[in-house]
Scaffold this motif. Structure first.
Motif, short mmCIF file in Angstrom:
data_model
loop_
_atom_site.label_atom_id
_atom_site.label_comp_id
_atom_site.label_asym_id
_atom_site.label_seq_id
_atom_site.Cartn_x
_atom_site.Cartn_y
_atom_site.Cartn_z
N ARG A 287 7.49 2.48 2.42
CA ARG A 287 7.77 1.66 3.60
C ARG A 287 8.51 0.41 3.16
O ARG A 287 7.93 -0.48 2.52
CB ARG A 287 6.47 1.30 4.32
N LYS B 90 0.81 -1.22 0.00
CA LYS B 90 0.00 0.00 0.00
C LYS B 90 0.84 1.27 0.00
O LYS B 90 0.45 2.28 -0.56
CB LYS B 90 -0.95 -0.01 1.21
N ASP B 91 2.00 1.21 0.65
CA ASP B 91 2.87 2.38 0.75
C ASP B 91 4.27 1.98 0.33
O ASP B 91 5.03 1.41 1.11
CB ASP B 91 2.86 2.91 2.19
#
Length: 502
Positions: free
Chosen positions: A304, A300-301
């Motif tokens: 990260r 999702k990110d």
């Protein structure tokens, strides 16, 4: 990152490593080079697997023994190097050959095969010229033209991706190529978005159970890892380029339900070698002091990320990855085929093209455990040589037990002689041997409702000079094929493919 910066980075990722001029001059003759002469002189009985096909193969009926199950009614698409020389000049690496797409249409007791060269810009131009014009992944020809884009050397020969009603022939360093799923006619390059034209799109995308397609591309000289998320209908959801230090040659990756997982061997790009005239392959250097790095990226990110360390090793392919939540945090399990070094890429897969066999280091099925909470990675290596790992496609990113793979190399001849199904948790394995005069290609798993499913794949019987397509019950591999289709000719050995149910 704003759109303008993304455009700048991706444009650099797509072109910079490939714009270096090469020394030498073309003399315009068609005199066979030493590699072509060596291949013609070779007496290796397996060399039909690395011979060139003179042209396309029209739809042809195979001889079928047994009956293919209803679940495998459909089409197996495959692709691989099939054009290894032009005008007496032979490529110096197996992976350089012009790609030929294959279509096996399966219906009970009937199987029809069609083969068609992918009409890449490179192949079309060189066929007209009657000689090689552009360098390859592992080959530099005298007088090779400077490149304006990685797609100048795109041979579309590694894998197939059916998506959104299209069929894509995949390479590694540039664009996917669009093919007609029914005729295999080439429809041009796939451009996901204007600023992604020519940007590397890997040959090993992963498809989540919900149909989402994840992929990546590597721009080694820029230290950029390009990431893609694509909807099941083929629409691009997002793409970005992330910096990675000492970014190596990465051929494959894995996904879990929440992460992207990259195992990065210490085979890194050296721009000085490329500037001195080396091929793209030979511009890479083995740096074992870097170890094998496991890069984990949040789906999702993408900002990260976490890096973990494993002992130095080399890999082509991963099987699958899955994750569990423990008291100490997230633990990812990932299985892959590990070799102690990359020498096979530089020697074994190169010498095949001149009809010579050189034994490379053993590549074994290995399971790594990535403890994200502790920042520590460990692994278990099973004493089982393997390649081309595949799983039930419904288990991608989820917990699994069985991996289907090629196995059982025989001394004195290349590649593999058997297909196996191995439990990655216990190491227990069953296999079917095609015999001492067959070379086994990738086999895929075809689901069948709640049943164990089927294993479907090809092999070259070089004693008969024919290629066979076999289907096995997944839970009874050792019992042999339930159905087998034999073509009236031999196909050059290919790489990967995908099955599409009717």
């Amino acid at each position: 990152m704003d759109r303008r910066e993304l455009l700048r980075r991706l444009a650099a990722a797509g072109s910079a490593p490939f714009l270096l001029p090469l020394a030498g001059h073309a003399d315009g003759t068609n005199t066979p080079d030493s590699w072509q002469t060596a291949f013609e002189a070779s007496t290796a009985p397996w060399k039909p697997g690395f011979a060139s096909l003179p042209g396309d193969l029209p739809p042809t009926a195979a001889t079928v023994r047994g009956r293919f199950p209803d679940a495998v009614t459909g089409t197996l698409y495959r692709v691989g190097p099939a054009g290894h020389e032009v005008g007496g000049e032979r490529y110096h690496h197996w992976f350089d050959g012009d790609g030929m797409a294959h279509r096996f249409v399966i219906d009970g007791r009937e199987v029809r095969h069609q083969g068609r060269y992918v009409a890449t810009t490179k192949r079309v131009r060189e066929a007209r010229a009657g000689r090689r014009l552009i360098e390859g992944f592992g080959t530099v020809f005298a007088g090779s033209e400077p490149l304006s884009s990685p797609d100048d050397m795109n041979v579309a020969n590694i894998n197939m991706l059916p998506i959104g009603g299209e069929l894509l022939a995949l390479w590694e360093g540039g664009s996917a190529t669009r093919l007609d799923p029914q005729t295999l006619a080439t429809r041009g390059l796939k451009t996901w978005r204007a600023d992604l034209a020519g940007v590397p799109f890997s040959a090993h995308p992963k498809i989540d159970p919900d149909g989402t397609v994840w992929n990546f591309g590597v721009s080694a000289s820029n230290g950029l890892l390009v990431l893609y998320e694509i909807a099941p209908d083929g629409a691009l959801r997002r793409a970005d380029a992330r910096p990675v230090s000492h970014l190596p040659m990465v051929h494959d990756f894995a996904v879990t339900d929440r992460h992207l997982v990259f195992l990065m061997p210490p085979l890194v790009y050296d721009a000085a070698r490329k500037q001195a005239g080396a091929s793209f392959l030979d511009a890479h250097v083995w740096r074992p002091e870097l170890g094998m790095r496991a890069l984990v990226i949040d789906k999702k990110d993408w900002q990260r990320q976490q890096m973990l360390a494993l002992p130095a090793g080399f890999l082509f392919h991963l099987g699958n990855a899955w994750e569990e939540q423990t008291a100490g945090g997230t633990v990812i399990h990932v299985d892959y085929v590990r070799a102690p070094d990359a020498s096979s890429l530089f020697t074994s897969t190169r010498e095949l093209v001149r009809g010579r066999y050189v034994r490379g280091p053993q590549a074994r099925l290995t399971v790594a455990r990535l403890d994200l909470g502790a920042g520590r990675a460990t692994q278990v290596e099973w004493p089982l040589e393997a390649e081309f790992p595949r799983i039930d496609p419904r288990r991608v990113g989820l917990r699994h037990r069985e991996v289907v793979h090629a196995a059982a190399p025989i001394d004195g001849r290349p590649l593999w002689s058997a297909v196996a199904r191995t439990d990655v948790e216990s190491g227990a394995s069953q296999r079917f041997s095609y015999g001492a005069q067959a070379l086994v290609e990738e086999h895929v798993v075809v689901p069948d409702g709640e049943r164990p499913g089927w294993v479907l794949g090809t092999a070259l019987d070089y004693a008969q000079g024919k290629t066979v397509l076999s289907c096995f019950a997944a839970d009874a591999l050792a019992d042999g094929p339930v159905a087998q289709a034999t073509l009236p000719y031999a196909l050059p050995l290919g790489l990967h493919g995908a099955f599409v149910a009717a």
